[in-house]
Scaffold this motif. Sequence first.
Motif, PDB file in Angstrom:
ATOM      1  N   THR A  37       0.820  -1.223   0.000  1.00  0.00           N
ATOM      2  CA  THR A  37       0.000   0.000   0.000  1.00  0.00           C
ATOM      3  C   THR A  37       0.853   1.272   0.000  1.00  0.00           C
ATOM      4  OG1 THR A  37      -0.126  -0.299   2.390  1.00  0.00           O
ATOM      5  CG2 THR A  37      -2.020  -1.016   1.099  1.00  0.00           C
ATOM      6  N   GLY A  38       2.168   1.149  -0.089  1.00  0.00           N
ATOM      7  CA  GLY A  38       3.037   2.340  -0.074  1.00  0.00           C
ATOM      8  C   GLY A  38       3.990   2.291   1.100  1.00  0.00           C
TER       9      GLY A  38
ATOM     10  N   MET B 209      12.091  12.652  -1.868  1.00  0.00           N
ATOM     11  CA  MET B 209      11.600  11.342  -2.300  1.00  0.00           C
ATOM     12  C   MET B 209      10.073  11.317  -2.271  1.00  0.00           C
ATOM     13  SD  MET B 209      14.359   8.906  -0.343  1.00  0.00           S
ATOM     14  CE  MET B 209      13.662   7.311  -0.857  1.00  0.00           C
ATOM     15  N   ALA B 210       9.494  11.847  -1.179  1.00  0.00           N
ATOM     16  CA  ALA B 210       8.032  11.848  -1.049  1.00  0.00           C
ATOM     17  C   ALA B 210       7.385  12.742  -2.101  1.00  0.00           C
ATOM     18  CB  ALA B 210       7.635  12.301   0.353  1.00  0.00           C
TER      19      ALA B 210
ATOM     20  N   GLY C 242       4.722   6.046  -4.791  1.00  0.00           N
ATOM     21  CA  GLY C 242       4.719   4.929  -3.844  1.00  0.00           C
ATOM     22  C   GLY C 242       5.111   5.279  -2.430  1.00  0.00           C
ATOM     23  N   ILE C 243       5.397   6.574  -2.169  1.00  0.00           N
ATOM     24  CA  ILE C 243       5.742   6.966  -0.801  1.00  0.00           C
ATOM     25  C   ILE C 243       4.545   7.654  -0.164  1.00  0.00           C
ATOM     26  CG2 ILE C 243       7.235   8.412   0.624  1.00  0.00           C
ATOM     27  CD1 ILE C 243       9.482   7.708  -1.316  1.00  0.00           C
ATOM     28  N   LYS C 244       4.081   7.066   0.942  1.00  0.00           N
ATOM     29  CA  LYS C 244       2.853   7.555   1.572  1.00  0.00           C
ATOM     30  C   LYS C 244       3.095   8.439   2.781  1.00  0.00           C
ATOM     31  CE  LYS C 244      -0.866   5.104   2.334  1.00  0.00           C
ATOM     32  NZ  LYS C 244      -1.744   3.956   2.670  1.00  0.00           N
TER      33      LYS C 244
ATOM     34  N   SER D 276       1.462  13.776  -2.432  1.00  0.00           N
ATOM     35  CA  SER D 276       0.239  13.317  -1.762  1.00  0.00           C
ATOM     36  C   SER D 276       0.590  12.608  -0.445  1.00  0.00           C
ATOM     37  CB  SER D 276      -0.543  12.374  -2.677  1.00  0.00           C
ATOM     38  OG  SER D 276       0.285  11.271  -3.011  1.00  0.00           O
ATOM     39  N   ALA D 277       1.863  12.613  -0.073  1.00  0.00           N
ATOM     40  CA  ALA D 277       2.283  11.930   1.160  1.00  0.00           C
ATOM     41  C   ALA D 277       1.870  12.727   2.399  1.00  0.00           C
ATOM     42  CB  ALA D 277       3.801  11.729   1.150  1.00  0.00           C
TER      43      ALA D 277
END
Length: 409
Positions: free
Chosen positions: A225-226, A242-243, A248-250, A315-316
């Motif tokens: 889920t991330g 990175m975020a 894929g980074i939540k 969106s993190a």
Amino acid sequence: ARMAVQVAVLPSPRCLFDEPIQIRVTGLQPQQAVTLRARLLDESGELFQAHARYRAGSGGELDLARAPALGGSYSGVEPMGLLWSLRSEKPHKRLAKRNVLTPFCVDLEVYDGHGDMSRLLGKCTNERRFLGEGVKRISVREGRLKATLFLPPGSGPFPGLIDLYGSGGGLVEYRASLLASRGFVTLALAYMAFEDLPAMPAVLELSYFEAAVNFLRKQKQVKDTGIGVLGLSKGADLALSMATFLPGIKAAVSISGSGFNSFIPLQGDGFTIPPHPYDLGRIKYESGLADFRDILEDHRDPATWGCRIPLEKSSAKFLFLSGLDDTNWKSDLYCQDAVQRLQQHGREAEFYSYSGAGHLLEPPHFPLCQASLHKVLGMFVQWGGQWREHAKAQEDAWHRIQAFFWQHL
């Protein structure tokens, strides 16, 4: 015959480094004056010590969770004081763990009286480990990646984390191994000053960090889920980048970081974020220790805004932690600025700043390091912090980091 003096570490003399313990002494005389001493030898043979004076209760017992220290390395009721007040004989040494497969052993000794610690009454050893039961440590050298993967026992799936330290470089494993011991698949990632990674890279490539994300996401024990990323200092702005730029980074945690790219250009796919402008000529030296707080140009000056990480596009979820006594750089101001930018775009962010805490917010019970040798710069650098406040901040931050990742992953 009088009962022998016994020193007990509860619930067990063997525990994880981040676990609190209860230290109890029995078999003393009623109201007896004693001195407790803790000693830890680090992996380079450096001795760290702390001591505190106490008075036994009417039954000849002493419980550090209840009895106040009457002076020494600290005073007052401090159940973990003997650990967080450890300091080395040589000045400016930082206690860090290189090999997480072995524990740190802390000898706890009780001496008669409040004087010269000449008569030993009793002692025991607290074995403080960095790897929980069944946690696996796997060295990763895949493609360009230089990392260590820590897997909790069982098939999971577990939340996955990438752990980044600062510009001192190297492959730092002890925070990652403790997080894995708490149920996260954690990848400790080196990005400079390690093996053939240059000490001062001309540029850091986002694709390197993307390879780490892809490697972690394909592990079968990792929830699909991330993932989460956490970083300290330079590692904190990399975590935010990175975020912002990688899918894929939540969730991202910034510890003593900033909302702009610091010191080294970051090269993405078709763009480069320059480092925030700085001038090493503005370093101040206080008794041989470098204070960097004034070297960066004002972050409120629009001329520097091209160095900002556009985290409002991510969106993190974000958590910012900083110490108000950080003497390395103005992390609290820089984090406030990042949080305000997120809020202006209708995004929430969690933000905690700790009074009396310095730059190096580590897992709990690591003693404060106010200054140490920065391996890459080759100079002694100030980190700041007040002993007791910093210890409390580390404990609080550690709980917040884990709760944040459990909530969002």
